[in-house]
Design an enzyme around this catalytic site. Structure first.
Site, PDB file in Angstrom:
ATOM      1  CG  ASP A 138      12.775 -15.883   3.101  1.00  0.00           C
ATOM      2  OD1 ASP A 138      13.798 -15.306   3.492  1.00  0.00           O
ATOM      3  OD2 ASP A 138      12.655 -17.125   3.093  1.00  0.00           O
ATOM      4  CG  LEU A 139      17.295 -15.599  -1.556  1.00  0.00           C
ATOM      5  CD1 LEU A 139      16.895 -15.306  -2.999  1.00  0.00           C
ATOM      6  CD2 LEU A 139      18.722 -15.105  -1.302  1.00  0.00           C
ATOM      7  CG  ASP A 140      18.385 -18.422   1.740  1.00  0.00           C
ATOM      8  OD1 ASP A 140      18.942 -18.707   0.672  1.00  0.00           O
ATOM      9  OD2 ASP A 140      18.872 -17.621   2.548  1.00  0.00           O
TER      10      ASP A 140
ATOM     11  CB  THR B 140      19.779 -21.686  -0.420  1.00  0.00           C
ATOM     12  OG1 THR B 140      18.736 -20.915   0.148  1.00  0.00           O
ATOM     13  CG2 THR B 140      20.186 -21.106  -1.745  1.00  0.00           C
TER      14      THR B 140
ATOM     15  CE  LYS C  16      13.919 -25.214   5.698  1.00  0.00           C
ATOM     16  NZ  LYS C  16      12.793 -25.981   5.140  1.00  0.00           N
TER      17      LYS C  16
ATOM     18  CB  ILE D 221      17.848 -18.352  12.306  1.00  0.00           C
ATOM     19  CG1 ILE D 221      16.492 -18.930  12.745  1.00  0.00           C
ATOM     20  CG2 ILE D 221      18.672 -17.906  13.488  1.00  0.00           C
ATOM     21  CD1 ILE D 221      15.620 -18.010  13.524  1.00  0.00           C
TER      22      ILE D 221
ATOM     23  NE  ARG E  91      27.007 -16.044   7.062  1.00  0.00           N
ATOM     24  CZ  ARG E  91      27.707 -15.283   6.223  1.00  0.00           C
ATOM     25  NH1 ARG E  91      28.964 -14.977   6.503  1.00  0.00           N
ATOM     26  NH2 ARG E  91      27.169 -14.820   5.103  1.00  0.00           N
TER      27      ARG E  91
ATOM     28  CB  SER F 164      16.842 -12.355   2.300  1.00  0.00           C
ATOM     29  OG  SER F 164      17.779 -13.351   2.627  1.00  0.00           O
ATOM     30  CB  ALA F 165      18.214 -13.546   7.565  1.00  0.00           C
ATOM     31  CB  SER F 166      20.917 -14.569   2.871  1.00  0.00           C
ATOM     32  OG  SER F 166      22.146 -14.916   2.272  1.00  0.00           O
TER      33      SER F 166
ATOM     34  CG  ASN G 196      26.210 -15.576   1.049  1.00  0.00           C
ATOM     35  OD1 ASN G 196      27.297 -15.074   0.760  1.00  0.00           O
ATOM     36  ND2 ASN G 196      26.061 -16.379   2.088  1.00  0.00           N
TER      37      ASN G 196
ATOM     38  CE  LYS H 199      13.334 -12.795   7.137  1.00  0.00           C
ATOM     39  NZ  LYS H 199      13.250 -13.573   5.899  1.00  0.00           N
TER      40      LYS H 199
ATOM     41  CD  GLU I 267       9.992 -15.655   5.737  1.00  0.00           C
ATOM     42  OE1 GLU I 267      10.256 -16.870   5.730  1.00  0.00           O
ATOM     43  OE2 GLU I 267      10.881 -14.804   5.862  1.00  0.00           O
ATOM     44  CG  ASP I 268      11.276 -20.859   3.657  1.00  0.00           C
ATOM     45  OD1 ASP I 268      11.648 -19.694   3.878  1.00  0.00           O
ATOM     46  OD2 ASP I 268      12.016 -21.844   3.804  1.00  0.00           O
TER      47      ASP I 268
HETATM   48  C1  BG6 Z   1      18.266 -17.163   5.764  1.00  0.00           C
HETATM   49  C2  BG6 Z   1      18.350 -18.664   5.818  1.00  0.00           C
HETATM   50  O1  BG6 Z   1      17.577 -16.748   4.628  1.00  0.00           O
HETATM   51  O2  BG6 Z   1      19.579 -16.606   5.736  1.00  0.00           O
HETATM   52  C3  BG6 Z   1      19.173 -19.101   7.003  1.00  0.00           C
HETATM   53  O3  BG6 Z   1      17.020 -19.191   5.928  1.00  0.00           O
HETATM   54  C4  BG6 Z   1      20.555 -18.462   6.913  1.00  0.00           C
HETATM   55  O4  BG6 Z   1      19.290 -20.506   7.002  1.00  0.00           O
HETATM   56  C5  BG6 Z   1      20.397 -16.947   6.846  1.00  0.00           C
HETATM   57  O5  BG6 Z   1      21.342 -18.796   8.042  1.00  0.00           O
HETATM   58  C6  BG6 Z   1      21.743 -16.222   6.732  1.00  0.00           C
HETATM   59  O6  BG6 Z   1      22.322 -16.559   5.509  1.00  0.00           O
HETATM   60  P1  BG6 Z   1      23.820 -16.244   5.083  1.00  0.00           P
HETATM   61  O7  BG6 Z   1      23.809 -16.511   3.603  1.00  0.00           O
HETATM   62  O8  BG6 Z   1      24.066 -14.810   5.398  1.00  0.00           O
HETATM   63  O9  BG6 Z   1      24.706 -17.141   5.864  1.00  0.00           O
HETATM   64 MG    MG Z   2      13.441 -18.719   4.034  1.00  0.00          MG
END
Ligand code: BG6
Ligand code: MG
Length: 219
Positions: free
Chosen positions: A8-10, A16, A44, A46, A48, A113-115, A117, A144, A168-169
């Protein structure tokens, strides 16, 4: 035998969560919704859109799809402002060393990662090349605890789920790893993350990947 690592990233590679907090809190304040650290904890891992839905739900606010999109764009703009100055100094303790050692030992490494970014963040902290595959919020749609992000990571590494260990965190992330039939090492507070096969405080606790994975397989 474990052959691949899914990170996982964040909250695992970089902290972050504090920046997501700042951005969501600013939005919540403008909408008159209470948003504290306890609420942030529940977001965390989840996505966006799912995070926005939860915050609106807590505030009992209904918005049109266009308004929701506008708030997500605004929240992300605030988040990007926060992470603009990020550099390698924000990599969490022991992570760079662990990644380098894992690669030297022949393990395959993916991001799960769900992000959306994830790639710009990895570029900014200089870790993009540490990964053999990147699966992020631009690739998968299920949030997730759905295991999709990790199953896709294993697939891209050419491995079976049971050959992978997830780091994972977030509670939702641990659930996703277990639902995907993978080993899971959680990073953080054992009170929230006790479902994982092992919980560590930081990567400083496990300097040797081979030794760590062997211990996990014999559990
Ligand atoms: C997850 C974070 O890794 O990414 C969440 O734990 C965040 O808090 C999710 O909402 C989505 O991230 P982003 O960068 O696409 O808004
Ligand atoms: Mg995380």
């Amino acid at each position: 035998m474990i052959r691949g690592l899914l990170f996982d990233l964040d909250g695992v590679i970089v902290d972050t969560a504090k920046y997501h907090f700042v951005a969501w809190q600013r939005m919540a304040a403008e909408l008159g919704i209470h948003f504290g650290h306890e609420e942030n904890e529940q977001l965390k891992g989840i996505s966006r859109v799912e995070s926005l839905e939860r915050i609106l739900g807590w505030g009992g606010i209904a918005l049109s799809p266009e308004e929701k999109q506008r708030w997500m764009d605004q929240k992300n703009a605030w988040y990007l402002d926060c992470i603009a100055q990020m550099g390698p100094d924000e990599i969490l303790p022991g992570v760079s060393e662990f990644l380098a050692e894992a690669r030297a030992q022949g393990l395959l490494i993916a991001l799960g990662s769900a992000s959306k970014n994830a790639v710009p963040i990895l570029e900014r902290i200089g870790l993009l090349d540490a990964f053999d595959a990147i699966v992020d919020g631009t690739v998968v749609s299920a949030s997730k605890p759905n295991p999709e992000v990790f199953l896709e990571g294993a697939r891209r590494l050419g491995l079976l789920a049971e050959e992978c260990c997830v780091f994972e965190d977030a509670e939702a992330g641990v659930e996703a790893a277990l639902a995907g039939n993978m080993y899971c090492i959680a990073v953080g507070n054992p009170d929230h993350l006790g479902a994982a096969h092992r919980v560590i405080q930081s990567f400083v606790d496990i300097p040797d990947p081979a030794e760590t994975l062997l211990a996990l397989e014999t559990l």
